[in-house]
Enzyme design. Structure first.
Site, PDB file in Angstrom:
ATOM      1  N   ARG A 184       0.811  -1.317   0.043  1.00  0.00           N
ATOM      2  CA  ARG A 184      -0.018   0.198  -0.121  1.00  0.00           C
ATOM      3  C   ARG A 184       1.443   1.198  -0.063  1.00  0.00           C
ATOM      4  O   ARG A 184       1.369   1.267   1.251  1.00  0.00           O
ATOM      5  CB  ARG A 184      -0.521   0.149   1.044  1.00  0.00           C
ATOM      6  CG  ARG A 184      -1.289   1.653   1.415  1.00  0.00           C
ATOM      7  CD  ARG A 184      -2.646   1.565   2.536  1.00  0.00           C
ATOM      8  NE  ARG A 184      -3.911   0.462   1.783  1.00  0.00           N
ATOM      9  CZ  ARG A 184      -4.999   0.841   2.343  1.00  0.00           C
ATOM     10  NH1 ARG A 184      -5.236   2.067   3.362  1.00  0.00           N
ATOM     11  NH2 ARG A 184      -5.817   0.660   2.058  1.00  0.00           N
ATOM     12  N   HIS A 220      -7.458   1.001  -6.878  1.00  0.00           N
ATOM     13  CA  HIS A 220      -7.027   0.176  -5.538  1.00  0.00           C
ATOM     14  C   HIS A 220      -8.356  -1.769  -6.145  1.00  0.00           C
ATOM     15  O   HIS A 220      -9.345  -1.492  -5.165  1.00  0.00           O
ATOM     16  CB  HIS A 220      -8.930   0.994  -3.958  1.00  0.00           C
ATOM     17  CG  HIS A 220      -8.061   0.291  -3.182  1.00  0.00           C
ATOM     18  ND1 HIS A 220      -7.410  -0.916  -2.415  1.00  0.00           N
ATOM     19  CD2 HIS A 220      -8.769   0.967  -2.230  1.00  0.00           C
ATOM     20  CE1 HIS A 220      -7.642  -1.073  -0.963  1.00  0.00           C
ATOM     21  NE2 HIS A 220      -8.392   0.138  -1.014  1.00  0.00           N
ATOM     22  N   GLN A 260     -10.448  -3.813  -3.074  1.00  0.00           N
ATOM     23  CA  GLN A 260     -11.243  -3.184  -2.850  1.00  0.00           C
ATOM     24  C   GLN A 260     -12.112  -3.295  -3.699  1.00  0.00           C
ATOM     25  O   GLN A 260     -13.297  -4.071  -2.876  1.00  0.00           O
ATOM     26  CB  GLN A 260     -10.950  -1.748  -2.464  1.00  0.00           C
ATOM     27  CG  GLN A 260     -12.440  -0.517  -2.000  1.00  0.00           C
ATOM     28  CD  GLN A 260     -13.036  -0.834  -0.687  1.00  0.00           C
ATOM     29  OE1 GLN A 260     -11.772  -1.356   0.556  1.00  0.00           O
ATOM     30  NE2 GLN A 260     -13.918  -1.053  -0.709  1.00  0.00           N
ATOM     31  N   ASP A 310     -16.659   7.370  -1.939  1.00  0.00           N
ATOM     32  CA  ASP A 310     -15.527   7.945  -1.120  1.00  0.00           C
ATOM     33  C   ASP A 310     -15.437   9.277  -0.144  1.00  0.00           C
ATOM     34  O   ASP A 310     -16.100   9.830  -1.095  1.00  0.00           O
ATOM     35  CB  ASP A 310     -14.824   7.117  -1.627  1.00  0.00           C
ATOM     36  CG  ASP A 310     -13.162   7.199  -2.006  1.00  0.00           C
ATOM     37  OD1 ASP A 310     -13.347   6.876  -0.017  1.00  0.00           O
ATOM     38  OD2 ASP A 310     -12.560   6.178  -2.002  1.00  0.00           O
ATOM     39  N   CYS A 340     -16.450   2.150   0.441  1.00  0.00           N
ATOM     40  CA  CYS A 340     -15.191   1.510   0.847  1.00  0.00           C
ATOM     41  C   CYS A 340     -14.556   1.409   2.363  1.00  0.00           C
ATOM     42  O   CYS A 340     -13.848   1.119   3.000  1.00  0.00           O
ATOM     43  CB  CYS A 340     -13.753   1.946  -0.038  1.00  0.00           C
ATOM     44  SG  CYS A 340     -13.702   3.621   0.028  1.00  0.00           S
ATOM     45  N   ARG A 345     -13.806  -7.829   3.153  1.00  0.00           N
ATOM     46  CA  ARG A 345     -12.277  -7.298   2.504  1.00  0.00           C
ATOM     47  C   ARG A 345     -11.424  -8.327   3.227  1.00  0.00           C
ATOM     48  O   ARG A 345     -10.334  -9.147   2.028  1.00  0.00           O
ATOM     49  CB  ARG A 345     -11.343  -6.402   3.111  1.00  0.00           C
ATOM     50  CG  ARG A 345     -11.952  -4.973   2.776  1.00  0.00           C
ATOM     51  CD  ARG A 345     -11.740  -5.386   0.840  1.00  0.00           C
ATOM     52  NE  ARG A 345     -10.321  -4.610   1.383  1.00  0.00           N
ATOM     53  CZ  ARG A 345      -9.498  -3.144   1.121  1.00  0.00           C
ATOM     54  NH1 ARG A 345     -10.228  -2.496   1.523  1.00  0.00           N
ATOM     55  NH2 ARG A 345      -8.706  -3.819   0.572  1.00  0.00           N
TER      56      ARG A 345
END
Ligand code: CP
Ligand code: NVA
Length: 335
Positions: A115, A142, A145, A238, A282, A321
């Site tokens: 990340r 991402h 996700q 988001d 998310c 996740r």
């Protein structure tokens, strides 16, 4: 014993964007995550862990709650160890080049979850480490996700093809980019509803539109929230300022207030009363004044009533996740 379909043609492979894999492989990962979730619920992973003896590392240059914890739990569920390497823990990119760190980590670990900032960094890790590398968020993408988002949609609606997903807000951020691509790969109609200043990059749109053309779905950009959401099955948002963009906070609030997801917008889908629309985010989310950044302002991208409503599936999405990161690890390493 529940059956897991691990044979997705991804053994030994990295996943740095959804574009690395085929539409079928992406849907296979979503299915594998659903299977892994059922297997975990049944406790079967305890009898037959599939990653016993594997060593994974999590190289994280940005903060994380979900991605970090989900990866740790996914690895441990399957008997692997997961070492967290934060920004100040290793020489990565400062005292040692990313290329050299990649080659060292690849000699020691069986897989790397990264990340951070530049997409090029995760690409270099994948090119130079010699082990599978998974993208746990960069400035551009991402992908892990979006696998969890697709899993959540599939669990809720039963199938993906034919759904309409509307993303509201910063239409050029990492989550939105991967959502456009992932939805198009799954045959979902997807609308990116954003101010013109925050429209997606032409190359991202082109990638998503190519995927949509393969699958008979549509990708579009719209600047009017009320018309964008008509017929939506999923309204997704988001944060308005992603990690690394904090200095733009005030400007973004001004630009994005008309794109806030509130109850009126959910009603404008025409699907709320019919129980045919869900809300996804998310996370982390600014939905009240309980965070440092919103103490004086209150809700930003989503109002409290939407966030807490029964049609908000954000915590199913967060749990997923685990199962999708596990699916990525299993597809690359198990067997
Ligand atoms: N959604 C997500 O990636 O959350 P974290 O930043 O907490 O990992
Ligand atoms: N767009 C957000 C996603 C956080 C999971 C960010 O990059 O900060």
């Amino acid at each position: 014993m529940l059956k897991l379909n691990l044979d997705l043609g991804l053994r030994g492979r990295s996943l740095v964007t959804l574009g690395d894999i085929t539409d079928g492989q992406m849907l296979g990962l979503v299915e594998l995550a659903i299977q892994a979730k059922a297997r975990k619920r049944a406790g079967e992973h305890l009898d037959q862990p599939l990653l016993r003896g594997r060593n994974l590392c999590l190289v994280f240059e940005k903060s994380s709650t979900r991605t970090r914890c989900a990866a740790m739990v996914a690895a441990r569920d399957e008997g692997a160890s997961a070492e967290y390497l934060g920004r100040n823990d290793i020489h990565f990119g400062r005292k040692e080049s990313v290329e050299d760190s990649a080659r060292v980590l690849g000699r020691m670990f069986d897989g790397i979850l990264y990340r951070g900032f530049a997409q090029r960094t995760v690409e270099v890790l994948a090119e130079r480490s010699g082990v599978p590398v998974w993208n746990g968020l960069t400035d551009e993408w991402h992908p892990s996700q979006i696998l969890a988002d697709l899993q959540t949609m599939k669990e809720h609606f039963g199938s993906l093809r034919g759904l309409k997903v509307v993303f509201m807000g910063d239409g050029r951020n990492n989550v939105c980019n991967s959502l456009l691509e992932g939805c198009a790969m799954a045959g979902i109609d997807v609308v990116d509803c954003c101010p013109p200043e925050l429209a997606p990059a032409p190359q991202v749109l082109a990638l998503a539109q190519r995927a949509a053309a393969r699958n008979g779905s549509r990708v579009s950009v719209c600047h009017d929230p009320a018309s964008a959401v008509v017929g939506a099955h999923v309204v997704y948002t988001d944060v308005w300022t992603s990690m690394g963009e904090e200095s733009q906070f005030q400007e973004r609030v001004k630009l994005l207030l008309p794109y806030q997801v509130n109850m009126r917008l959910m009603e404008q889908t025409g699907n709320l009363a019919k129980g045919r629309v869900i809300f996804l985010h998310c996370l982390p989310a600014f939905h009240n004044n309980h965070t440092e950044m919103t103490a004086k302002i209150g809700a930003l991208e989503v109002t409290e009533d939407v966030f807490e409503a029964p049609f908000s599936k954000v915590f199913d999405e967060a749990e997923n996740r685990i199962h999708t990161l596990k699916a990525m690890m299993l597809a690359s390493l198990a067997g």
